[in-house]
Design a protein around this motif. Structure first.
Motif, PDB file in Angstrom:
ATOM      1  N   PHE A  22       0.874  -1.054   0.289  1.00 26.19           N
ATOM      2  CA  PHE A  22      -0.163   0.514   0.184  1.00 26.19           C
ATOM      3  C   PHE A  22       0.798   1.851   0.340  1.00 26.19           C
ATOM      4  CE2 PHE A  22       0.956  -0.826   4.335  1.00 26.19           C
ATOM      5  CZ  PHE A  22       1.371  -0.467   4.986  1.00 26.19           C
ATOM      6  N   VAL A  23       0.453   2.057  -0.375  1.00 27.62           N
ATOM      7  CA  VAL A  23       0.631   3.088  -0.351  1.00 27.62           C
ATOM      8  C   VAL A  23      -0.095   4.426   0.140  1.00 27.62           C
ATOM      9  CG1 VAL A  23       1.952   5.797  -1.790  1.00 27.62           C
ATOM     10  CG2 VAL A  23       2.213   3.461  -2.634  1.00 27.62           C
ATOM     11  N   SER A  24       0.175   4.810   1.930  1.00 26.86           N
ATOM     12  CA  SER A  24      -0.277   6.238   2.787  1.00 26.86           C
ATOM     13  C   SER A  24      -0.402   7.122   1.591  1.00 26.86           C
ATOM     14  CB  SER A  24       0.139   5.877   4.143  1.00 26.86           C
ATOM     15  OG  SER A  24      -0.364   7.030   4.651  1.00 26.86           O
ATOM     16  N   ALA A  25      -1.428   8.189   2.099  1.00 28.41           N
ATOM     17  CA  ALA A  25      -1.595   9.259   1.714  1.00 28.41           C
ATOM     18  C   ALA A  25      -1.955  10.252   2.795  1.00 28.41           C
ATOM     19  CB  ALA A  25      -3.016   9.648   0.366  1.00 28.41           C
ATOM     20  N   PRO A  26      -1.093  11.472   2.811  1.00 27.15           N
ATOM     21  CA  PRO A  26      -0.523  11.643   1.920  1.00 27.15           C
ATOM     22  C   PRO A  26       0.952  11.391   1.573  1.00 27.15           C
ATOM     23  CG  PRO A  26      -0.162  13.190   3.260  1.00 27.15           C
ATOM     24  CD  PRO A  26      -1.703  12.699   3.805  1.00 27.15           C
ATOM     25  N   ALA A  27       2.050  11.077   1.158  1.00 24.75           N
ATOM     26  CA  ALA A  27       3.624  10.244   1.049  1.00 24.75           C
ATOM     27  C   ALA A  27       4.250  11.631   1.008  1.00 24.75           C
ATOM     28  CB  ALA A  27       3.576   9.168   0.337  1.00 24.75           C
ATOM     29  N   THR A  28       4.953  12.152   1.958  1.00 28.29           N
ATOM     30  CA  THR A  28       5.410  12.968   1.717  1.00 28.29           C
ATOM     31  C   THR A  28       7.528  12.894   1.509  1.00 28.29           C
ATOM     32  OG1 THR A  28       6.534  12.598   4.015  1.00 28.29           O
ATOM     33  CG2 THR A  28       4.163  14.533   3.570  1.00 28.29           C
ATOM     34  N   ALA A  29       7.902  11.255   1.610  1.00 30.47           N
ATOM     35  CA  ALA A  29       9.100  10.374   0.701  1.00 30.47           C
ATOM     36  C   ALA A  29       8.780  10.013  -0.014  1.00 30.47           C
ATOM     37  CB  ALA A  29       9.602   9.291   1.925  1.00 30.47           C
ATOM     38  N   GLN A  30      10.106  10.000  -0.857  1.00 35.37           N
ATOM     39  CA  GLN A  30       9.788   9.335  -2.257  1.00 35.37           C
ATOM     40  C   GLN A  30      10.347   7.782  -2.620  1.00 35.37           C
ATOM     41  OE1 GLN A  30       8.734  11.492  -5.084  1.00 35.37           O
ATOM     42  NE2 GLN A  30       8.428  12.941  -4.130  1.00 35.37           N
ATOM     43  N   GLY A 266      -2.880   5.546   7.853  1.00 34.13           N
ATOM     44  CA  GLY A 266      -3.377   6.347   7.358  1.00 34.13           C
ATOM     45  C   GLY A 266      -5.332   7.042   8.330  1.00 34.13           C
ATOM     46  N   ASN A 267      -6.397   7.728   7.441  1.00 32.22           N
ATOM     47  CA  ASN A 267      -7.236   7.744   8.264  1.00 32.22           C
ATOM     48  C   ASN A 267      -8.313   8.870   7.250  1.00 32.22           C
ATOM     49  OD1 ASN A 267      -7.111  11.119   7.856  1.00 32.22           O
ATOM     50  ND2 ASN A 267      -5.720  10.014   9.735  1.00 32.22           N
ATOM     51  N   CYS A 268      -9.473   8.249   6.958  1.00 35.05           N
ATOM     52  CA  CYS A 268     -10.913   8.747   6.602  1.00 35.05           C
ATOM     53  C   CYS A 268     -10.536  10.552   6.253  1.00 35.05           C
ATOM     54  CB  CYS A 268     -11.368   8.306   6.583  1.00 35.05           C
ATOM     55  SG  CYS A 268     -11.797   6.407   6.128  1.00 35.05           S
ATOM     56  N   THR A 269     -10.533  11.572   6.565  1.00 39.12           N
ATOM     57  CA  THR A 269      -9.464  12.979   6.611  1.00 39.12           C
ATOM     58  C   THR A 269      -8.533  13.043   5.837  1.00 39.12           C
ATOM     59  OG1 THR A 269     -10.215  13.074   9.098  1.00 39.12           O
ATOM     60  CG2 THR A 269      -8.768  14.881   8.210  1.00 39.12           C
ATOM     61  N   SER A 270      -7.435  12.777   5.867  1.00 37.87           N
ATOM     62  CA  SER A 270      -6.294  13.212   5.152  1.00 37.87           C
ATOM     63  C   SER A 270      -6.383  12.147   3.754  1.00 37.87           C
ATOM     64  CB  SER A 270      -5.225  13.037   5.708  1.00 37.87           C
ATOM     65  OG  SER A 270      -4.647  11.775   6.680  1.00 37.87           O
ATOM     66  N   GLY A 271      -7.147  10.296   4.546  1.00 38.32           N
ATOM     67  CA  GLY A 271      -6.951   9.421   2.972  1.00 38.32           C
ATOM     68  C   GLY A 271      -6.063   8.375   3.275  1.00 38.32           C
ATOM     69  N   GLY A 272      -6.099   7.305   2.916  1.00 37.16           N
ATOM     70  CA  GLY A 272      -5.796   5.980   3.864  1.00 37.16           C
ATOM     71  C   GLY A 272      -5.247   4.980   2.886  1.00 37.16           C
ATOM     72  N   THR A 273      -4.779   4.177   3.239  1.00 36.82           N
ATOM     73  CA  THR A 273      -4.626   2.375   2.433  1.00 36.82           C
ATOM     74  C   THR A 273      -5.380   1.115   3.831  1.00 36.82           C
ATOM     75  OG1 THR A 273      -4.112   0.638   1.206  1.00 36.82           O
ATOM     76  CG2 THR A 273      -2.668   1.504   3.033  1.00 36.82           C
TER      77      THR A 273
END
Length: 291
Positions: A22-30, A266-273
């Motif tokens: 999965f990719v968590s949102a927001p992802a700050t690292a590349q 993550g969560n349902c405010t900023s997003g998640g997986t």
């Protein structure tokens, strides 16, 4: 007790952990640069799987990227110091087939207060009502069943008792109805008539006791997640958000039940997986069916 452990069919084999992540949102690292595929084929990928299973670092997940010969390793914010060194050392010799991605937040199971079924100080989500042809049960997550032996509604009515549990490794519990609480074969207003296997790209929804109905897409299959409590393999990865307390929530596509919520980030405010335990494995293991 009528619950019987059935032989799991050959089609539901032990899942090899080259799996979906999965990719968590927001992802700050590349993500780390992806090296070109060189040689080694399946044998090399199987070797990577063995190394990652052996490392088993809490706060990580890993999967084979669909449609490629690459494995991606996810590391959450808790993977620092010795933990980070351990996972980096494990994949150092496999830079041609493995990439490491950092994500915000922490990977964890969804156990907390505020859900429709509760007991022993824990609250979770009822996943699916099932039957063995004579008795009735509901399925929820295994980390919930590890904490709760007797279940109640939020207003204190007796629901039933945990009769089977598998966590870690898998993440499911089977609870037998012993009280007088009605148990319909639905997910909210959605009738459930069958159970099936998810596929990549499938449009799906989850109904969580905390998050409500949330919909998204299946991104990959056979994910391995290293929770602090232990490793769970064979999970469905989605881009659906979830919150603590949604543990056990059903994943479905129309009338077809696909799985129950194991955990996520993550969560349902900023997003998640979120990751889901496939339902077919549970039904086959105990001779159960939806209704």
């Amino acid at each position: 007790m009528r619950l019987r452990r059935a032989r799991v069919s050959a089609g539901i084999a032990v899942l090899v952990a080259l799996v979906a992540g999965f990719v968590s949102a927001p992802a700050t690292a590349q993500a780390a640069p992806t090296a070109a595929r060189t040689d080694g084929g399946e044998a090399r990928l199987q070797q990577v799987a063995r190394v990652l299973r052996s490392a088993s670092v809490p706060g990580t997940a890993w999967y084979r990227v669909p449609g490629s010969d690459m494995v991606e390793v996810i590391a959450d914010r808790t993977v620092t110091g010795v933990r980070l060194e351990r996972i980096e050392a494990a994949i150092r010799s496999y830079s041609d087939v493995v990439r490491l991605r950092r994500v915000e937040g922490a990977i964890g199971v969804r156990l907390s207060g505020g859900d429709p079924v509760s007991g022993g100080g824990a609250r979770c989500t009822l996943g699916a009502n099932v039957t063995d042809g004579g008795a009735y049960y509901f399925i929820t997550s295994g980390h919930c069943g590890s904490a709760v032996s007797t279940w109640y509604t939020l207003d204190g009515a007796l629901v039933g008792s945990t009769v089977a549990n598998s966590f870690p490794g898998n993440d499911y519990s089977v609870v037998r109805y012993t009280g007088s609480v009605p148990h319909e074969g639905t997910v909210g207003d959605q009738d459930i008539t069958s159970a099936g296997n998810a596929y990549v790209g499938e449009s799906v929804c989850m109904r969580g006791a905390v998050s409500g109905v949330r919909c998204g897409t299946v991104l990959a299959l056979n994910a391995t997640v290293n929770y602090p409590e232990g490793t769970v393999s064979g999970l469905i990865r989605t881009n659906i958000c979830s919150e603590p307390g949604d543990s056990g929530a059903p994943l479905y596509d129309g009338t077809r039940l696909l799985g129950i919520l194991s955990g996520g980030s993550g969560n349902c405010t900023s997003g998640g997986t979120s990751f889901f335990q496939p339902i077919i494995e549970i039904l086959s293991a105990y001779g159960l069916a939806v209704y």
